[in-house]
Design a protein around this motif. Sequence first.
Motif, PDB file in Angstrom:
ATOM      1  N   LYS A 291       0.839  -1.203   0.000  1.00  0.00           N
ATOM      2  CA  LYS A 291       0.000   0.000   0.000  1.00  0.00           C
ATOM      3  C   LYS A 291       0.875   1.255   0.000  1.00  0.00           C
ATOM      4  O   LYS A 291       1.642   1.484   0.937  1.00  0.00           O
ATOM      5  CB  LYS A 291      -0.937   0.003   1.208  1.00  0.00           C
TER       6      LYS A 291
ATOM      7  N   GLN B 183     -13.437   5.065  -1.804  1.00  0.00           N
ATOM      8  CA  GLN B 183     -12.424   5.400  -0.795  1.00  0.00           C
ATOM      9  C   GLN B 183     -11.471   6.510  -1.259  1.00  0.00           C
ATOM     10  O   GLN B 183     -11.100   7.373  -0.473  1.00  0.00           O
ATOM     11  CB  GLN B 183     -11.582   4.154  -0.463  1.00  0.00           C
ATOM     12  N   ASN B 184     -11.067   6.469  -2.535  1.00  0.00           N
ATOM     13  CA  ASN B 184     -10.042   7.391  -3.017  1.00  0.00           C
ATOM     14  C   ASN B 184     -10.369   7.865  -4.430  1.00  0.00           C
ATOM     15  O   ASN B 184     -11.265   7.339  -5.085  1.00  0.00           O
ATOM     16  CB  ASN B 184      -8.668   6.687  -3.064  1.00  0.00           C
TER      17      ASN B 184
ATOM     18  N   ASP C  47      -5.848  11.801   4.876  1.00  0.00           N
ATOM     19  CA  ASP C  47      -6.696  11.021   5.796  1.00  0.00           C
ATOM     20  C   ASP C  47      -6.388   9.526   5.659  1.00  0.00           C
ATOM     21  O   ASP C  47      -6.272   8.803   6.653  1.00  0.00           O
ATOM     22  CB  ASP C  47      -8.185  11.268   5.506  1.00  0.00           C
ATOM     23  N   SER C  48      -6.231   9.078   4.410  1.00  0.00           N
ATOM     24  CA  SER C  48      -5.928   7.660   4.167  1.00  0.00           C
ATOM     25  C   SER C  48      -4.563   7.281   4.740  1.00  0.00           C
ATOM     26  O   SER C  48      -4.388   6.192   5.292  1.00  0.00           O
ATOM     27  CB  SER C  48      -5.952   7.363   2.665  1.00  0.00           C
TER      28      SER C  48
ATOM     29  N   TRP D  67      -5.012   6.939   8.548  1.00  0.00           N
ATOM     30  CA  TRP D  67      -5.883   5.891   9.092  1.00  0.00           C
ATOM     31  C   TRP D  67      -5.916   4.610   8.252  1.00  0.00           C
ATOM     32  O   TRP D  67      -6.549   3.636   8.656  1.00  0.00           O
ATOM     33  CB  TRP D  67      -7.324   6.411   9.204  1.00  0.00           C
ATOM     34  N   GLY D  68      -5.260   4.581   7.106  1.00  0.00           N
ATOM     35  CA  GLY D  68      -5.505   3.494   6.156  1.00  0.00           C
ATOM     36  C   GLY D  68      -4.435   2.440   6.020  1.00  0.00           C
ATOM     37  O   GLY D  68      -4.352   1.767   5.012  1.00  0.00           O
TER      38      GLY D  68
END
Length: 635
Positions: free
Chosen positions: A82, A453-454, A100-101, A104-105
């Motif tokens: 990722k 999500q993105n 943000d991702s 938290w991602g």
Amino acid sequence: MNEFQAILTKYWGYSQFRPLQEEIIHSIAEGKDTLGLMPTGGGKSITFQVYSLSRPGICLVVTPLISLMKDQVENLQKKGIKAMAIHSGMSMQEVRLAFDSAAWGDFKFLYLSPERIATERFRERLPQMKVNLIAVDEAHCISQWGYDFRPSYLRIRELRELLPDVPVLALTATATLKVEKDIQQQLNFKSENVLRKSFFRDNLAYLVREREDKLQYLLQSVQKAKGTGIVYVRSRKLTREISDYLRKNKVSADYYHAGLTAASRTKKQEDWKDGRTRVIVATNAFGMGIDKPDVRFVIHLGPPDSPEAYFQEAGRAGRDEKKAYAVLIAAKSDLLALKKQVEKAFPPVDVIKRVYDALGNYFQLAVGFGKDQILDFSIGDFAGRYNLPITTVLNCLKILQREGYLELTEELDNPSRVHFQVERDDLYRFQVANASFDGFIKLLLRSYSGLFQNYVGIDEDLLAKRANISIDVVYRFLNHLNSHKIIHYIPRKKTPFIIFTRERLEIGRLKISKENYTDRKNEYQERIDAMLRYSTSKLKCRSQLLLEYFGEKGSVRCGKCDICLERNELGLSQLEFDNIARQLKEYLHEPCLFEELIFKINHNEDKIIQVIRWLIDNGKIIHRIDNRLEWRQEV
């Protein structure tokens, strides 16, 4: 097998690291700030990627090269890792979602352009990111004495204050000793720690050929050489002209430069990498991040403006450790043009101020406004509107960038992007109420994953083919869904950007400092002089000249360059030749008769005669009308 080797094998399929890679990884693992100097193609990125994968958390990778950033993210994602990139070509909404991702991602790598470090959004999200490493790629950009200094790189020091316990890995392929020291100071290294691989390339033969008919010599060289190669030229126009010339002479060739579309560049790269194209004729935009180990030759038609650039580009040959050639073909006009390059690269200060003022007018920015604005920029349109040569504009912008007034990004080809702004239940209700859009929405969701999500890159041509509709209908669907706030659609855009890092100043308040003008101009002159010495030397081994520039003193002759090969024909050892030449230089500080020299020098007479003849043939000794010999002084 240790943990680092296990990761290398799992994701990259290699059983062993290349020289220096594992040493750098262990240095970071011990918590040491580390500067890694590895030649082009040495596998720099694997060092921080392997280390970061071995630890919990995310690696922040700072790099100025958006195209390289995108390539590395894509390659990591293909391996199931990722990774994401945040750069100046993205909308504010994309940037917000990406940060943000990252927080938290469960991402492992976040690639950042340096100007992003100062943004409020990044500062807000940084505490939520468990950062395990700060990797600084192209680290010479942080040095005032680096050949590609970027003021925005100085922001990385702020990361050190925010993350005091996180180690820093700085990486570069080319740095002089002065630049090495400056990089470590600028990044607040806790203690000096440089790990370097010698710049000596045992398998690479450096050749310089002074030819007025460069094209004919190029053609002969390419026809005689085996395998694939790169030909570097100075302009986009020349890439096409020379590739056409080679093709007309039955050489498989193509051209490459930054002005091509992303799809075109990718196709040309792949054709060359896979052997469908034998020779690629390119500007210096070609090569970053392209790992092709079996390049047999790199030819420069004319010298670049620094040994750093030459070493990096020439070093793309022979990464498989097999015999390869780096050839510089230069006409007298090339060398004259290089001498004039300093004045071109540093336009008069009043011209720089004029360009800055015109830039504010071009973007219609009022004095006191514009800070942090990211604006599309067409250098051709700007230069035409204000009747300025494009090269002058570009060089003025580079100086304004060094002064910290603005940032100019590379030309970027961003694909169209889509992000669904509604939840799935709301989308279903919209589909029921708008049946004519149902099929297109389903096509989008089938074709691309992660749309909720993105932001996801899309290809309108592909969608049109799959739906068997025209491209105009696809645009109409996308724009209609965008206007209803079902999706956020960002159409494809191909442009560089200007970022105003300070508010627009009145022209009288604009300062061009001695450090960023006079001192940098002198540094640039030194690099030009070093490149001219390399291009015109008739006495010293080419490899030794390059190594000495990068601080490697006392290296031995390579035995393979054009200078060494000529000397080898004399039948003298390096020690014998150098000893005789040194004595000749010492005695010829004043003109001297041949017979006097033979008497003074303690060596075999035949060998002295051979060295004298060689030095006369190569312009180091002058045979005067009065029959005396004289050592030619360096100009």
